[in-house]
Motif scaffolding. Structure first.
Motif, PDB file in Angstrom:
ATOM      1  N   ASP A  95     -17.087 -19.879  57.668  1.00 16.61           N
ATOM      2  CA  ASP A  95     -16.206 -20.232  56.550  1.00 16.61           C
ATOM      3  C   ASP A  95     -15.130 -21.246  56.950  1.00 16.61           C
ATOM      4  O   ASP A  95     -14.174 -21.466  56.222  1.00 16.61           O
ATOM      5  CB  ASP A  95     -15.584 -18.980  55.922  1.00 16.61           C
ATOM      6  CG  ASP A  95     -14.767 -18.170  56.913  1.00 16.61           C
ATOM      7  OD1 ASP A  95     -14.697 -18.557  58.096  1.00 16.61           O
ATOM      8  OD2 ASP A  95     -14.199 -17.136  56.503  1.00 16.61           O
ATOM      9  N   VAL A  96     -15.309 -21.868  58.118  1.00 13.39           N
ATOM     10  CA  VAL A  96     -14.349 -22.902  58.535  1.00 13.39           C
ATOM     11  C   VAL A  96     -15.016 -24.274  58.465  1.00 13.39           C
ATOM     12  O   VAL A  96     -16.145 -24.449  58.923  1.00 13.39           O
ATOM     13  CB  VAL A  96     -13.823 -22.639  59.966  1.00 13.39           C
ATOM     14  CG1 VAL A  96     -12.932 -23.787  60.426  1.00 13.39           C
ATOM     15  CG2 VAL A  96     -13.049 -21.328  59.996  1.00 13.39           C
ATOM     16  N   ARG A 154     -10.408 -23.414  55.222  1.00 10.55           N
ATOM     17  CA  ARG A 154     -11.279 -22.251  55.157  1.00 10.55           C
ATOM     18  C   ARG A 154     -11.825 -22.146  53.738  1.00 10.55           C
ATOM     19  O   ARG A 154     -11.066 -22.238  52.776  1.00 10.55           O
ATOM     20  CB  ARG A 154     -10.478 -21.004  55.507  1.00 10.55           C
ATOM     21  CG  ARG A 154     -11.363 -19.880  55.995  1.00 10.55           C
ATOM     22  CD  ARG A 154     -10.496 -18.774  56.531  1.00 10.55           C
ATOM     23  NE  ARG A 154     -11.101 -17.505  56.178  1.00 10.55           N
ATOM     24  CZ  ARG A 154     -10.401 -16.399  55.986  1.00 10.55           C
ATOM     25  NH1 ARG A 154      -9.090 -16.399  56.066  1.00 10.55           N
ATOM     26  NH2 ARG A 154     -11.022 -15.287  55.674  1.00 10.55           N
ATOM     27  N   SER A 155     -13.128 -21.977  53.619  1.00 10.99           N
ATOM     28  CA  SER A 155     -13.740 -21.908  52.301  1.00 10.99           C
ATOM     29  C   SER A 155     -15.093 -21.233  52.388  1.00 10.99           C
ATOM     30  O   SER A 155     -15.750 -21.282  53.431  1.00 10.99           O
ATOM     31  CB  SER A 155     -13.901 -23.328  51.738  1.00 10.99           C
ATOM     32  OG  SER A 155     -14.624 -23.283  50.536  1.00 10.99           O
ATOM     33  N   GLY A 156     -15.519 -20.626  51.289  1.00 11.53           N
ATOM     34  CA  GLY A 156     -16.831 -19.984  51.258  1.00 11.53           C
ATOM     35  C   GLY A 156     -17.917 -20.952  50.827  1.00 11.53           C
ATOM     36  O   GLY A 156     -19.088 -20.595  50.793  1.00 11.53           O
TER      37      GLY A 156
END
Ligand SMILES: [Fe+2]
Ligand SMILES: [Fe+2]
Lengths: 108, 305
Positions: A8-9, A31-33
């Motif tokens: 998720d980075v 950071r993201s899905g």
């Protein structure tokens, strides 16, 4: 080398200004899905002041990164000295010196 | 005491010369200390912006509202980049926020208040921004490179916040009524001691053996930074037409340093420990957004592969 880790980075890369010769810089991470949302997060967080002309994000887990132990393998000029511009000149002078020495020995 | 400008730091000084990346081998305790600094700032950015968000829909004109929104967005961005630094060191943002919400992390004194009038925003923000800038300019020379890179991004935006706060104060002092100017004056007098305390207690004889200082994560001592800050900001307020009572702060020409009214350290400690006037409001606000966004975090972040 190692794999990046954390799925998720996303690492953020950008170029600022209109000079296309300007190298693309690594700025940090978000950071993201989701990859597209990661790009938007990067835009909101990292491009707030200067004029950004290019923005990339890359999932850290998909990257291959050097480690301190790779430093030796990455250092070209000291390891591969025969590639540097001064090497052929040194090579030629050494050859001429050897030839001159051999000629001097032959005549004595 | 010779006071160097905050950006004149002798980086050849041994404790500052050795720099670290995330992947570097670090001395015992360094990783935790770097994570603590980054997480502390992440929390301060996110909580510190809440008093300003309250005033967005009360801003008196459109341009001011735009600038205020930009500032709030910037601060949240600062929270994101510093949280990333902490996360890479093993301290996730959920934990940073949960530790705060559940009372395990204390806020520095200045984050326990709100603004009671519009005229209070300018002088208070000017004091806060200038102290942040002085701190960041020193921290910029710190030894943890991911953090110094984050600061490089933050500093550009802080300079905008500083000028925005100065403009707000200028507007009140030049175009405001006598009553409004009085409120700005009172805001200065209320916030100056809070900011003086924010720099931390006077240097002890042993501050050089503090691990943060030895690691080069703390670059300058509390007193050095406090003096640099006063040198920078007091003339700015005078220029804006704020009266600076010599009892509050005055430069001693002979000793070449500032004398200032000593902050109430007992009260400062009490507020940090027990919470100031708005502490509970900010805490429950963060708790509510953590809860509201829980579904997104669970679904979206766990979907990441
Ligand atoms: Fe900030
Ligand atoms: Fe700011």
């Amino acid at each position: 080398m190692r794999r990046g880790g954390d799925a998720d980075v996303y690492e953020v890369f950008a170029r600022f200004g209109d000079d296309p010769q300007e190298p693309i810089r690594w700025l940090g991470s978000v950071r993201s899905g989701d990859p597209e949302l990661a790009w938007h997060a990067a835009k909101e967080i990292y491009t707030r002041r200067e004029d950004c002309t290019l923005l990339w994000v890359a999932q850290r887990a998909a990257m291959v990164l050097s480690e301190p132990s790779d430093a030796e393998a990455l250092r070209s000029p000291s390891r591969l000295s025969y590639r540097v511009p001064a090497f052929p000149g040194r090579h030629r002078r050494a050859r001429m010196k050897a030839a001159a020495l051999a000629a001097a020995e032959a005549s004595s | 005491m010779t006071v160097l400008a905050p950006d004149e730091v002798d980086e050849s000084e041994q404790r500052l010369a050795r720099k670290y990346e995330l992947w570097s081998e670090m001395p015992e305790g360094y990783r935790e200390a770097a994570a603590r600094i980054a997480s502390f700032q992440a929390l301060a950015e996110v909580v510190g912006v809440l008093p300003f968000t309250e005033w967005i829909d009360r801003a008196p004109d459109y341009a001011r509202k735009q600038m205020l929104i930009a500032k709030v967005q910037d601060e949240v961005g600062h929270g994101h980049v510093t949280a990333r630094v902490a996360e890479d060191l093993g301290l996730p943002r959920e934990q940073i926020l949960t530790d705060f919400v559940e009372g395990r992390t204390n806020l520095l004194n200045i984050f326990h208040y709100g603004f009671d009038s519009w005229e209070e925003l300018g002088p208070a923000a000017l004091l806060m921004n200038s102290s942040a800038i002085v701190q960041f300019q020193a921290l910029h020379h710190g030894t943890y490179l991911p953090y110094t890179r984050a600061l490089r991004k933050i500093e550009k935006e802080e300079s905008f916040h500083y000028h925005h706060a100065m403009d707000m104060t200028h507007q009140t002092m030049v175009y405001g009524t006598a009553e409004q100017r009085q409120r700005a004056q009172e805001a200065f007098e209320t916030w100056l001691p809070r900011l003086l305390a924010y720099f931390g207690p006077p240097d002890s004889d042993t501050y050089r053996s503090n691990p943060m200082y030895k690691f080069g994560l703390k670059v300058r001592s509390n007193d050095e930074l406090r003096q640099q800050w006063l040198t920078k900001i007091i003339p700015v307020f005078k220029e804006l037409g704020i009266h600076v009572d010599p009892q509050l702060a005055r430069f001693d020409d002979e000793r070449q340093e500032w004398d200032y009214a000593s902050p109430d350290w007992v009260e400062t400690k009490r507020i940090i420990k027990e919470g100031g006037p708005r502490y509970e409001q900010w805490r429950s606000h963060i708790a509510a957004s953590l809860e509201r966004n829980a579904t997104y975090r669970d679904v979206a972040l766990k979907a990441a592969v």
